[in-house]
Each structure stands twice: as structure tokens, then as C-alpha cells.
Design a protein around this motif. Structure first.
Motif, mmCIF file in Angstrom:
data_model
loop_
_atom_site.group_PDB
_atom_site.id
_atom_site.type_symbol
_atom_site.label_atom_id
_atom_site.label_comp_id
_atom_site.label_asym_id
_atom_site.label_seq_id
_atom_site.Cartn_x
_atom_site.Cartn_y
_atom_site.Cartn_z
ATOM 1 N N THR A 87 -5.409 -14.593 -31.915
ATOM 2 C CA THR A 87 -5.122 -13.163 -31.990
ATOM 3 C C THR A 87 -5.942 -12.516 -33.109
ATOM 4 O O THR A 87 -6.525 -11.449 -32.937
ATOM 5 C CB THR A 87 -3.620 -12.949 -32.246
ATOM 6 O OG1 THR A 87 -2.887 -13.671 -31.259
ATOM 7 C CG2 THR A 87 -3.242 -11.489 -32.157
ATOM 8 N N ILE A 120 -8.659 -5.786 -24.674
ATOM 9 C CA ILE A 120 -7.437 -6.582 -24.767
ATOM 10 C C ILE A 120 -7.755 -8.026 -24.375
ATOM 11 O O ILE A 120 -8.402 -8.265 -23.360
ATOM 12 C CB ILE A 120 -6.370 -6.007 -23.821
ATOM 13 C CG1 ILE A 120 -5.897 -4.663 -24.352
ATOM 14 C CG2 ILE A 120 -5.195 -6.959 -23.671
ATOM 15 C CD1 ILE A 120 -5.012 -3.933 -23.412
ATOM 16 N N PRO A 121 -7.305 -8.987 -25.203
ATOM 17 C CA PRO A 121 -7.529 -10.381 -24.817
ATOM 18 C C PRO A 121 -6.743 -10.686 -23.540
ATOM 19 O O PRO A 121 -5.568 -10.353 -23.449
ATOM 20 C CB PRO A 121 -6.953 -11.182 -25.989
ATOM 21 C CG PRO A 121 -6.696 -10.218 -27.078
ATOM 22 C CD PRO A 121 -6.613 -8.849 -26.481
ATOM 23 N N VAL A 122 -7.385 -11.286 -22.568
ATOM 24 C CA VAL A 122 -6.668 -11.606 -21.330
ATOM 25 C C VAL A 122 -6.625 -13.099 -21.055
ATOM 26 O O VAL A 122 -5.867 -13.560 -20.216
ATOM 27 C CB VAL A 122 -7.269 -10.885 -20.106
ATOM 28 C CG1 VAL A 122 -7.059 -9.383 -20.213
ATOM 29 C CG2 VAL A 122 -8.732 -11.208 -19.935
ATOM 30 N N MET B 349 -0.958 -12.058 -26.460
ATOM 31 C CA MET B 349 -1.834 -11.551 -25.420
ATOM 32 C C MET B 349 -1.038 -10.767 -24.373
ATOM 33 O O MET B 349 -1.425 -9.669 -23.980
ATOM 34 C CB MET B 349 -2.522 -12.750 -24.784
ATOM 35 C CG MET B 349 -3.582 -12.426 -23.812
ATOM 36 S SD MET B 349 -4.357 -13.977 -23.300
ATOM 37 C CE MET B 349 -3.363 -14.340 -21.870
ATOM 38 N N MET B 352 0.004 -7.452 -25.802
ATOM 39 C CA MET B 352 -1.113 -6.508 -25.879
ATOM 40 C C MET B 352 -1.436 -5.956 -24.515
ATOM 41 O O MET B 352 -1.749 -4.779 -24.366
ATOM 42 C CB MET B 352 -2.348 -7.208 -26.434
ATOM 43 C CG MET B 352 -2.325 -7.354 -27.929
ATOM 44 S SD MET B 352 -3.915 -7.991 -28.498
ATOM 45 C CE MET B 352 -3.511 -9.673 -28.830
ATOM 46 N N ARG B 353 -1.400 -6.825 -23.508
ATOM 47 C CA ARG B 353 -1.692 -6.347 -22.159
ATOM 48 C C ARG B 353 -0.683 -5.290 -21.738
ATOM 49 O O ARG B 353 -1.015 -4.334 -21.072
ATOM 50 C CB ARG B 353 -1.632 -7.507 -21.166
ATOM 51 C CG ARG B 353 -2.852 -8.371 -21.204
ATOM 52 C CD ARG B 353 -2.624 -9.587 -20.359
ATOM 53 N NE ARG B 353 -2.443 -9.227 -18.962
ATOM 54 C CZ ARG B 353 -3.323 -9.514 -18.009
ATOM 55 N NH1 ARG B 353 -4.410 -10.161 -18.305
ATOM 56 N NH2 ARG B 353 -3.100 -9.169 -16.763
ATOM 57 N N GLY B 356 -1.056 -2.442 -24.732
ATOM 58 C CA GLY B 356 -2.363 -2.010 -25.172
ATOM 59 C C GLY B 356 -2.536 -2.120 -26.678
ATOM 60 O O GLY B 356 -3.528 -1.687 -27.220
#
Ligand code: SF4
Ligand code: SF4
Lengths: 320, 360
Positions: A87, A120-122, B349, B352-353, B356
Motif C-alpha cells: 500500500t 487505484i491498486p487493483v 486495495m 481503495m477500489r 477511491g
């Protein structure tokens, strides 16, 4: 006064720190070896940062820690943010490259890949098992070939016909390299072959099954090696971006996360003069026999980890 | 002959059901001690190095139970290598100088077949009907355990008073372990439901939803997966675990049709049975993705072929739909801290997805 944020990335090999402004500009940064002593390394790091900041208006209002010793150092510094390195790296890199879609990282002992879309990290993957394709493997092979690891990149770029080296596993790569060297291949070609082997190892292991798209940012100690950078560019067909401050991305990211936490508490550099001690002990209250690591501040219990249940810590805090 | 003292491998809290089953066969039961690091160490020390990790845990359970007096082991069998577990473990225990008898619990062609086979192997003087009832009772316990734990997984992260759900869970599991008939089980189940239903929750409107899939043992035994379900839940995630004994009971009733359905609902991502729970892994990844889940965590023992096969399809699916799937592979060396770091990064993650942004 200039509000600022401290981010520290404590890895097993190196410790990095940055102080950033509210806008994310780097005011001071430092990088040194952990030498197996994260607390000592952080104290030295703080001394350097404090020196860099003297004469400025900067006042640190929040602290973040990342890297393998993040919990320990986070407890000592009373950090506002304690986060894993994935992160943190993603956040740091995004602050410089908002459009980044792929981050490659090859460090001294591990490597990772982070895939991002729209900031955004996916997806991500990390490899801590296999040494082939990490910095320590490169330096040991450089030694074997009798050249400085810093010159590795230049050798690779001079190669005319890179030798094929089996890169799947350190053991094979090493014996293959010895074999090729004895057969009289040019050192340049062997070095270039080694760079290619590292890249294909990385893409086949860490990068396996990932959709690699540009912009690609390459970080970690190995990113300083132009030979590997070129091998990545050849293998992916894209430009590879390498920042001078690529090694600071984790620290930068965690500083920004400390800011994002919204928590504030004035940080005092005098923490350096306090004495911290870690001790390990085995709980022994049940067959799990957890190894509990405790950190003491001026001989007083501060925090502990590794206990699988409450009994372990209670016993330490209230020994009968 | 010495009286039979029966033991079995641990799998989550299902020991309550196994114990009831064996007791109703008229056997004394030795429940293996709770799993600890020592269980895995014992199992690993005496297992072939490359065998999958559930085998090592099972063997550790057996040795610890034998030391407490067990002399008979009930071991389930299934497809893939699991089919040979019992034989190999019997040979190892014999070499170690333990004199134990293995009884294989074979799923058979259908549930009745299973009951009949089990009755024969137990050599019990109980009637077929008694044995069948014992299975029913054990299954009912399994359903009750699943119901309580399912609620816990989905709500643990939102309770206003930390620890409250865990306390209720422990209380009712203990009561289930002491239950003596189906009516009692059902009553306990109702009470548990009511009490859990009254827990104060502070639940966001759309919490993150994550499902845990993969190899059955790792999914069902929290000690072996480092209590991943709880870890996720405590990060404010609604955790779903489609593989449970309840599901297995439903499937065994449906028989082979079950696999056909999985394949039919997989959106073309799997077209033949992958063995063990590999087909579930692929097919459920697809359906959960369609249902709007935020992600999947896939657990497998290192070298587990059915799940390795499932993984390549899952990786493609994940890439195609940018659907987050975290793959974790376990062996006896897997470091807990490494797993925790990856889980934390995965949760960041997902968050955040969704939003955002990241929060610290
Ligand atoms: S901390 Fe808890 S689980 Fe670990 S050894 Fe002590 S009592 Fe056992
Ligand atoms: S399903 Fe996987 S872990 Fe289980 S026995 Fe088969 S190969 Fe081993």
C-alpha cells in the motif's frame, strides 16, 4: 510553522525516511543500512533528518511506518499510520506518477509487482521465496565474474549477443553462468544474459498472470542497474521509468498515509535519546509456546507481538 | 479385545458432530487436543516432506489423541491424494510403534451407501436405523454450527461491543457439544439465533464482501489458515464462506448433478470436473463476481493439484474482469507474518477500489 509528515520504511536490509510538506514535497530524506538493528537504524535516521531540518520551520505532526519492522518502529514512535509496504509503495508512486499502471520492484531480498488502474491498486503479488532475480543474487554473481555490481549495467549495455542463461532458479542460473564463462563467452554477453534471466524470472514468477501495461515504473535497488532496465524494456516493449528517488517510495507513501489519517500529534526528535530494548521470550503457557517479542521503553513495557492469545501478554505485563 | 476409543481429525468446530456420531456407535471418544503449533510439528516430523499440509495436521491430531488413549481412527476419504491418506497414515503410525485401527469413512455412491459402509466397517451391533439416525444427528449439529459461525463471520467486524459475538458463539457451541437429541439441537439453534440477532451492530450500508474459497481443509480449519476469516472480519469485512458441512450435505444429496450445475453456472470458465473442490473455486469465483462481491481469497495447500488447476482459470478470470483474487499457498513453513501482510494489502486495495481513497 510548516506542517510536515514523517514516513519511515524499515526493511531488513535498508531503512529509508522522508519528511514531506502538506503538498507532498520532500523536505528531507535519508537512507541507510539497517544492519540487523532496526531501532538503531531509525535512531541514526532521525539524527540525519533532524540535522537536515534545522533552520527550517518544519514541524512534524504525524508519523507513518512501513516495511518489515513497521509494527516495532510504529510502537516506538507512536505512529499515526502503520501500513504494509505494498500500500505504501503504491501511494508513494501515485503521488509522482498519477497515471502509473504497473510498478515493478526488485529489492535486495524480495520483489513485488503492483498493478494500478485509474490511480487505484487493483492487483499485486510478492515473492519472498526465490532468490533468483533479487539484488543479492546479482551482487553474488558480479563477484563471481570479478566485476563491481555498479558496473554491471554498463557491461550489459555493451553486449553484442546476450548469452542465454537459465534463470528459473539460482542454483541453475549459477551453474549455467559458470559453464558459459568457462566456454569463453564475453563477460559483457554473460552479464547481459544474466540481466535478461532476472527479468524473465521476474515476469514468469512475480508477474505471472498479470496484465502489464504502461506507464511502468521500476523501483528497488536493482532499478539502478541499467542493464536490467533495458532488459525490462525489451521484454515488455514499453519505456521503463526509473526515478532517482525510487528507493524512497515506501517512505513517501507512508508519510502521505500518515497525513491522510487525519490524526496529529507533535513529534519530538528527542525520542532518539530514550532507550528502547526488545526482548524475545517463549510464553510456555500452552503447547503453542508462542515466541513473544516485547519492546521496552526505559525498561517499561511498551508493546508486544507474536502471542496467539491474551494470556501471553498478560503474563508479561503482570508476572506473578 | 480392548474397548474401542475413537478419534478423528480436527476440522474447525465440527469435532462436535464427529464426536456425537462416534458416541452413538457405542464408542468411547477421544477428541484430539486443540490444535497448536505442536500438532503441526508432530505431524510434519513424521510425514513425507512433500505431502500436502492437511495430511500433516491430521497426523499430528492422531498422535496427540493416541497419547491420550485413542486406539481407533476414523478418517474420511475422497478424491485425489486424500484417497490414500488413511493407508499412508496407518503405515506411519505403525512404524512409530502405535497399535491403532483405521476406519475409512467413505462417501460412497450416495448417503445411504455411506451409512451402510460405515456400519460394516465399525462392526457395530447397532441397527442400520440407529447408524442412520446417528448420521442425521451429527449432520444436524453441523448445520447448527454452520449457522452460528456464518453469522459470526458476516458480523464480527461490525459489533459495537468487541468480543460479544465471540462469547455468544463459544457459549452455544459448548451447549451443542452437550446436546443429546435433535430436538435439543434445534432449540439451542433457535436460542442462539435470537441472541445473535440482538447483538448491537454498527454496520455500514454497503460493507466490503469477500468470500473465502479453495481447498476444503484449509478453508474449514482456522488454525491451519491463520484464522483468515476472523482477520478479514475484524477489518470490517463481511466474510462469506460458501464451503461448509451444510453445503457438503446438500451436495451429497444432489450427487453428481451438483458438479454439472457448478460447470453450467461458471460462465464457461470451467468445463470439466477439476477434482476435490477445484470446480467450486472456479465456478463460485465467477458467480460471486457477478453478484458484486468485492473479492475472493483462495486458499490451497502447496502442491494441491485440484486447486492448482483451478488457479489458472481463476487468474484469467481475475484479469479479464479486474476482479481481485488473492491466492495464498500454505505449507508447514508458511510464515504467518507474510500472510498477514498480504491480507492487509489486499483489504487496503479493496477499500481503495470501493472509495477511491485509502484510510490509514
Ligand atoms: S500466548 Fe497463548 S497461545 Fe501462545 S503459548 Fe501463550 S497461552 Fe499459548
Ligand atoms: S485436495 Fe489438495 S490438499 Fe487435499 S488431498 Fe487433494 S491434493 Fe492434497
Amino acid at each position: 510553522m510548516l506542517k510536515s509528515y514523517l514516513g519511515i520504511d524499515i526493511g531488513s536490509i535498508s531503512t529509508k525516511g522522508v519528511v514531506v510538506t502538506e503538498e507532498g514535497d520532500i523536505l528531507a530524506s535519508s537512507y541507510l543500512w539497517t544492519e540487523g538493528n532496526p531501532i538503531g537504524a531509525v535512531k541514526r535516521l532521525l539524527a540525519q533528518l533532524e540535522e537536515d531540518l534545522t533552520g527550517t520551520e518544519a514541524r512534524i505532526v504525524a508519523v507513518g511506518t512501513t516495511g518489515s519492522a513497521r509494527e516495532l518502529i510504529g510502537a516506538i514512535l507512536d505512529a499515526q499510520a502503520i501500513k504494509n509496504e505494498i500500500t505504501a509503495h503504491a501511494m508513494g508512486t501515485l503521488s509522482l506518477h498519477p497515471d502509473v499502471r504497473t510498478i515493478f520492484e526488485i529489492g535486495g531480498q524480495d520483489s513485488k509487482i503492483i498493478i494500478l488502474r485509474d490511480g487505484i491498486p487493483v492487483d499485486y503479488a510478492m515473492n519472498t521465496l526465490c532468490a533468483a532475480g533479487t539484488g543479492s543474487f546479482l551482487s553474488s554473481q558480479a563477484k563471481r565474474l570479478g566485476i563491481q555490481v555498479e558496473q554491471f549495467g554498463d557491461y550489459a549495455l555493451r553486449a553484442e549477443r546476450p548469452t542465454k542463461i537459465a534463470g528459473r532458479c539460482t542454483v541453475f542460473a549459477e551453474s549455467d553462468l559458470v559453464h558459459k564463462a568457462q566456454m569463453g563467452y564475453a563477460v559483457e554477453d554473460i552479464v547481459a544474459g544474466l540481466c535478461n534471466a532476472i527479468v524473465s524470472n521476474y515476469l514468469n514468477n512475480v508477474g505471472k498472470g498479470k496484465k502489464i501495461e504502461a506507464p511502468i515504473v521500476f523501483q528497488g535497488g536493482v532499478s539502478k542497474n541499467v542493464g536490467v532496465v533495458k532488459a525490462f524494456a525489451d521484454a515488455t516493449g514499453h519505456d521503463i521509468l526509473v526515478d532517482d528517488c525510487g528507493h524512497l517510495m515506501g517512505a513517501l507513501g507512508i508519510a502521505l498515509l500518515a497525513k491522510a489519517s487525519g490524526l496529529e500529534d507533535d513529534f519530538d526528535f528527542s525520542i532518539r535519546s530514550m532507550s528502547f530494548k526488545t526482548t524475545g521470550l517463549e510464553c510456555g503457557r500452552c503447547p503453542n509456546n508462542c515466541e513473544i517479542v516485547c519492546v521496552l521503553r526505559d525498561e517499561e513495557f511498551l508493546a508486544g507481538w507474536g502471542n496467539r492469545c491474551e494470556v501471553g501478554l498478560e503474563q508479561i505485563m503482570r508476572p506473578e | 479385545m480392548e474397548p474401542r476409543k475413537v478419534t478423528f481429525p480436527h476440522m474447525g468446530e465440527y469435532w462436535i458432530g464427529f464426536k456425537a456420531l462416534a458416541e452413538r456407535m457405542g464408542c468411547e471418544v477421544v477428541v484430539p487436543p486443540r490444535m497448536t503449533v505442536q500438532t503441526l510439528e508432530l505431524g510434519t516430523r513424521h510425514s513425507p516432506e512433500f505431502v500436502c499440509v492437511p495430511f500433516k495436521y491430521n497426523l499430528g491430531n492422531f498422535i496427540e489423541a493416541i497419547e491420550l488413549g485413542a486406539n481407533t481412527i476414523i478418517q474420511a476419504v475422497g478424491g485425489c491424494r486424500f484417497g490414500y491418506y488413511a493407508e499412508v497414515q496407518a503405515a506411519i503410525l505403525k512404524d512409530l510403534g502405535y497399535d491403532v485401527k483405521f476406519i475409512r469413512l467413505d462417501a460412497g455412491r450416495n448417503p445411504l451407501d455411506m451409512v451402510r459402509g460405515f456400519r460394516d466397517k465399525m462392526g457395530t451391533n447397532k441397527s442400520f436405523r440407529d447408524v442412520k439416525d446417528a448420521f442425521f444427528f451429527a449432520a444436524r449439529l453441523g448445520l447448527a454450527i454452520d449457522e452460528i459461525q456464518d453469522f459470526a463471520r458476516k458480523n464480527l467486524g461490525f459489533q459495537v461491543t468487541p468480543g460479544q459475538i465471540e462469547r455468544i458463539e463459544t457459549k452455544y457451541l459448548a451447549r451443542l457439544a452437550a446436546a443429546t437429541n435433535i430436538r435439543e439441537v434445534d432449540a439451542i439453534r433457535q436460542e442462539a439465533k435470537a441472541e445473535l440477532g440482538s447483538v448491537a451492530l454498527d454496520r455500514p450500508e454497503n460493507p466490503l464482501r469477500v468470500a473465502i474459497l479453495g481447498e476444503l481443509y484449509l478453508v474449514l480449519e482456522p488454525f491451519s489458515n491463520y484464522d483468515i476469516g476472523r482477520q478479514l472480519a475484524l477489518r470490517g469485512i463481511e466474510v462469506h464462506q460458501p464451503l461448509t458441512i451444510t453445503e457438503m450435505i446438500n451436495h451429497s444429496i444432489k450427487g453428481f448433478k451438483h458438479v454439472d450445475e457448478l460447470i453450467a453456472h461458471s460462465g464457461g470458465w470451467v468445463d470439466h470436473h477439476l477434482g476435490a473442490h477445484g470446480t467450486e473455486s472456479v465456478s463460485l469465483s465467477y458467480t460471486l463476481m457477478k453478484e458484486g462481491f468485492d473479492g475472493v481469497i483462495h486458499l490451497k495447500p502447496f502442491g494441491c493439484m485440484p486447486e492448482v488447476n483451478a488457479m489458472s482459470a481463476m487468474q484469467k478470470l481475475s484479469r479479464e474482469y479486474t476482479f481481485p483474487i488473492l491466492f495464498i499457498s500454505y505449507d508447514s513453513q508458511t510464515a504467518e507474518t507474510g500472510v498477514n501482510t498480504r491480507i492487509e494489502a489486499f483489504c487496503d486495495m479493496l477499500e481503495m477500489r470501493k472509495k477511491g481513497v485509502v484510510s490509514a
